[in-house]
Motif scaffolding. Structure first.
Motif, short mmCIF file in Angstrom:
data_model
loop_
_atom_site.label_atom_id
_atom_site.label_comp_id
_atom_site.label_asym_id
_atom_site.label_seq_id
_atom_site.Cartn_x
_atom_site.Cartn_y
_atom_site.Cartn_z
N ALA A 33 0.84 -1.19 0.00
CA ALA A 33 0.00 0.00 0.00
C ALA A 33 0.88 1.25 0.00
CB ALA A 33 -0.90 -0.02 1.22
N GLU A 41 -6.12 1.55 -0.80
CA GLU A 41 -5.67 0.19 -1.08
C GLU A 41 -5.85 -0.70 0.14
OE1 GLU A 41 -1.82 0.75 -3.64
OE2 GLU A 41 -2.05 2.42 -2.23
N THR A 42 -5.77 -2.01 -0.07
CA THR A 42 -5.80 -2.96 1.03
C THR A 42 -4.68 -2.61 2.00
OG1 THR A 42 -6.66 -4.69 -0.40
CG2 THR A 42 -5.64 -5.40 1.65
N GLY A 43 -5.00 -2.60 3.29
CA GLY A 43 -4.02 -2.27 4.31
C GLY A 43 -4.02 -0.80 4.70
N ARG A 93 -9.68 -0.34 5.37
CA ARG A 93 -9.28 -1.52 4.59
C ARG A 93 -8.07 -2.20 5.21
NH1 ARG A 93 -8.99 -1.34 -1.55
NH2 ARG A 93 -9.22 -3.55 -1.12
N ASP A 94 -7.76 -1.84 6.44
CA ASP A 94 -6.64 -2.42 7.18
C ASP A 94 -7.15 -3.58 8.04
OD1 ASP A 94 -4.15 -2.79 8.32
OD2 ASP A 94 -4.04 -0.81 9.24
N SER A 95 -6.23 -4.38 8.54
CA SER A 95 -6.60 -5.47 9.45
C SER A 95 -6.57 -5.00 10.90
CB SER A 95 -5.67 -6.67 9.26
OG SER A 95 -4.33 -6.29 9.47
N GLY A 116 -12.14 -3.34 8.45
CA GLY A 116 -13.19 -3.67 7.49
C GLY A 116 -14.44 -2.82 7.56
#
Length: 138
Positions: A33, A41-43, A93-95, A116
């Motif tokens: 990212a 972006e993801t993350g 979009r991070d964990s 999420g």
């Protein structure tokens, strides 16, 4: 005997060099990212200029203690506008859970956005967020 040893050393050197070059070639292909580029972006954690994740986005990969010199990027309404006290919605979009604060340096009112999750900022946070962290800052 000496010639055989030299050949083995040369072959080993060539093999190690090829292995190293292959490792470098594959290392560059991994995607990561890139925060603050206007693409969520993801993350990453994103703050949006408009409600319902609309308009330009301020995307964070790392924490930011003060939005005063940050601007919305990417296409859409609000592109180029200052992020400080100017966000209406968010998307995580991070964990990790992200923590937002109504003042710089984790000051003011604290809120959390779980991994999420996306939504509109509450009246407490709409156009009031000034810093964000991927950990609980206080």
């Amino acid at each position: 005997m000496q010639r055989t040893a030299l050949r083995r050393i040369a072959a080993t050197t060539v093999a190690l060099a090829a292995l190293g070059a292959g490792a470098l070639a594959t290392a560059g292909s991994a995607s990561a990212a890139t925060g603050k580029n206007g693409v969520l972006e993801t993350g990453e954690f994103g703050l949006y200029y408009n409600s319902n994740q609309g308009g330009a986005v301020f995307d964070l990969f790392l924490s930011d203690a003060n939005f005063i010199n940050d601007y919305f990027a990417g296409p859409g309404n609000g592109a180029g506008q200052n992020v400080n006290d100017n966000t209406a919605s968010y998307k995580n979009r991070d964990s990790n859970t992200w923590w937002v604060y109504t003042n710089a340096d984790a000051g003011g009112i604290e809120g959390s956005i779980p991994a999420g999750y996306s939504g509109n900022a509450s009246t407490t946070f709409k156009n009031e967020i000034s810093s964000a962290y991927y950990y609980k800052a206080r």
